[in-house]
Design a protein around this motif. Sequence first.
Motif, mmCIF file in Angstrom:
data_model
loop_
_atom_site.group_PDB
_atom_site.id
_atom_site.type_symbol
_atom_site.label_atom_id
_atom_site.label_comp_id
_atom_site.label_asym_id
_atom_site.label_seq_id
_atom_site.Cartn_x
_atom_site.Cartn_y
_atom_site.Cartn_z
ATOM 1 N N CYS A 134 77.698 52.468 -8.260
ATOM 2 C CA CYS A 134 77.643 50.903 -8.405
ATOM 3 C C CYS A 134 77.345 50.067 -7.677
ATOM 4 O O CYS A 134 77.316 50.719 -6.219
ATOM 5 N N LEU A 135 76.874 49.317 -7.870
ATOM 6 C CA LEU A 135 76.604 48.024 -6.646
ATOM 7 C C LEU A 135 77.745 47.109 -7.184
ATOM 8 O O LEU A 135 77.214 46.764 -8.407
ATOM 9 N N ILE A 136 77.967 45.912 -6.041
ATOM 10 C CA ILE A 136 78.112 44.885 -6.360
ATOM 11 C C ILE A 136 77.305 43.970 -4.895
ATOM 12 O O ILE A 136 77.365 44.181 -3.989
ATOM 13 N N ILE A 137 76.498 43.420 -6.113
ATOM 14 C CA ILE A 137 76.134 41.827 -5.017
ATOM 15 C C ILE A 137 77.624 40.311 -5.075
ATOM 16 O O ILE A 137 77.469 40.327 -5.808
ATOM 17 N N VAL A 138 77.397 40.354 -3.716
ATOM 18 C CA VAL A 138 78.332 39.524 -3.586
ATOM 19 C C VAL A 138 78.134 38.538 -3.866
ATOM 20 O O VAL A 138 77.571 37.526 -2.808
ATOM 21 N N GLY A 139 79.110 37.478 -4.362
ATOM 22 C CA GLY A 139 78.796 35.686 -4.036
ATOM 23 C C GLY A 139 79.531 34.935 -3.077
ATOM 24 O O GLY A 139 80.231 35.752 -2.342
ATOM 25 N N GLU A 140 80.478 34.013 -3.511
ATOM 26 C CA GLU A 140 81.025 32.889 -2.366
ATOM 27 C C GLU A 140 81.964 34.081 -3.022
ATOM 28 O O GLU A 140 83.202 34.279 -4.196
ATOM 29 N N THR A 141 82.899 34.119 -1.613
ATOM 30 C CA THR A 141 84.439 34.610 -1.600
ATOM 31 C C THR A 141 86.016 33.573 -1.351
ATOM 32 O O THR A 141 85.368 32.631 -0.319
ATOM 33 N N HIS A 142 86.466 34.070 -2.174
ATOM 34 C CA HIS A 142 88.083 33.660 -1.501
ATOM 35 C C HIS A 142 88.812 34.425 -0.380
ATOM 36 O O HIS A 142 87.972 35.509 -0.092
ATOM 37 N N PRO A 143 89.203 33.868 0.489
ATOM 38 C CA PRO A 143 89.750 34.238 2.085
ATOM 39 C C PRO A 143 91.240 35.471 1.798
ATOM 40 O O PRO A 143 90.711 36.489 2.137
ATOM 41 N N VAL A 144 91.377 35.766 0.607
ATOM 42 C CA VAL A 144 92.011 36.938 -0.044
ATOM 43 C C VAL A 144 91.106 37.963 -0.063
ATOM 44 O O VAL A 144 91.133 39.242 0.041
ATOM 45 N N GLU A 145 89.562 37.567 -0.884
ATOM 46 C CA GLU A 145 88.854 38.026 -1.210
ATOM 47 C C GLU A 145 88.289 38.969 0.199
ATOM 48 O O GLU A 145 88.142 40.051 0.599
ATOM 49 N N GLU A 146 88.227 38.112 1.237
ATOM 50 C CA GLU A 146 87.952 38.733 2.524
ATOM 51 C C GLU A 146 87.912 39.282 2.658
ATOM 52 O O GLU A 146 87.956 40.255 4.161
ATOM 53 N N GLU A 147 89.305 39.024 3.229
ATOM 54 C CA GLU A 147 90.746 39.919 4.061
ATOM 55 C C GLU A 147 90.373 41.432 3.448
ATOM 56 O O GLU A 147 90.809 42.200 3.791
ATOM 57 N N MET A 148 90.092 41.470 1.802
ATOM 58 C CA MET A 148 90.275 42.698 1.099
ATOM 59 C C MET A 148 89.076 43.708 1.944
ATOM 60 O O MET A 148 89.126 44.916 1.881
ATOM 61 N N LEU A 149 87.664 42.979 1.968
ATOM 62 C CA LEU A 149 86.336 42.894 2.241
ATOM 63 C C LEU A 149 86.308 43.562 3.539
ATOM 64 O O LEU A 149 85.679 44.476 4.323
ATOM 65 N N GLU A 150 87.341 42.848 4.289
ATOM 66 C CA GLU A 150 87.319 44.064 5.868
ATOM 67 C C GLU A 150 88.038 45.361 6.147
ATOM 68 O O GLU A 150 87.221 45.871 6.831
ATOM 69 N N PHE A 151 88.640 45.886 4.998
ATOM 70 C CA PHE A 151 88.278 46.834 4.810
ATOM 71 C C PHE A 151 87.717 47.917 4.154
ATOM 72 O O PHE A 151 87.865 49.552 5.177
ATOM 73 N N TYR A 152 86.839 47.723 3.740
ATOM 74 C CA TYR A 152 85.232 48.353 3.688
ATOM 75 C C TYR A 152 84.147 48.200 4.397
ATOM 76 O O TYR A 152 83.312 48.402 3.892
ATOM 77 N N MET A 153 84.287 46.944 5.519
ATOM 78 C CA MET A 153 82.836 47.018 5.887
ATOM 79 C C MET A 153 82.679 47.944 6.465
ATOM 80 O O MET A 153 83.594 48.708 7.021
ATOM 81 N N ILE A 154 81.453 47.793 7.224
ATOM 82 C CA ILE A 154 80.849 48.649 7.987
ATOM 83 C C ILE A 154 81.025 48.518 9.261
ATOM 84 O O ILE A 154 81.304 47.118 9.647
ATOM 85 N N LYS A 155 81.579 49.629 10.163
ATOM 86 C CA LYS A 155 81.512 49.317 11.756
ATOM 87 C C LYS A 155 80.527 49.051 12.092
ATOM 88 O O LYS A 155 79.916 50.044 12.949
#
Length: 274
Positions: free
Chosen positions: A252-273
Amino acid sequence: MLYIVGLGLGDERDITVRGLDAVRCCAKVYMEAYTSLLSLGLDPSALSNLENLYGKEITVADREMVEERADQVLREAADADVACLVVGDPFGATTHTDLVVRAKNMGVEVKVIHNASVMNAIGVCGLQLYRYGETISIPFFTETWRPDSFYEQIQNNRRLGLHTLCLLDIRVKEPTLESLCRGKKVYEPPRFMTVNTAISQLLEVEELRGGSAYGANSLCIGVARLGSDDHKIVAGPMKELIDVDFGPPLHCLIIVGETHPVEEEMLEFYMIKT
């Protein structure tokens, strides 16, 4: 009574204790294999795994049976306890709502036993569930059929700063167009849309529509085998995710909208390096 039992997302062990008790008391057990499938559903031994744990013979209800012979199941449920096993949660697809309505109209008692579904398990990626907008489905494009009605839904979600969960097409026991014309059904091989195909189709639609709902640089999250031990989650712009190998289905796929700082912290774990 008709029991509609959610199985969760992973394997046969994800059924709840209440669900297992219900299945074991039923005279007949069906498993709906049209709207989704367990991760183990790609394994030839999957059905026997279910039957061994549940202690019951299971009849697989494919699309044809769900849509054309549901009344047969309901007639059986009028005289005995019958279970319909559903991947995820029973009300994750409108097919099962229709089954409940038909059962009640026939005077058949219904009991629903809930479980995890993609709609809540997707929280594992770090985006907050109440910040999602309308969920969309992306079907496989063909040479003559390239629907894009989901575009406005994505556009509306983005305008409100909300995330969009995209459920990707699965095609199991679908008759070929040629066989339907001949009056004798021949079925296509099973197909499961990948994150890569979904992004390719989305970018094609954006190019045609030109409404700037999203683009190659839009942040997305690709998820594969949600609820399984080997799940995969990768975040990044569409133009980079399109080349990621997410492995076996389901995706499945998620198109990300506006993000909260807590969401951004979690997303960092999954970001393409890079």
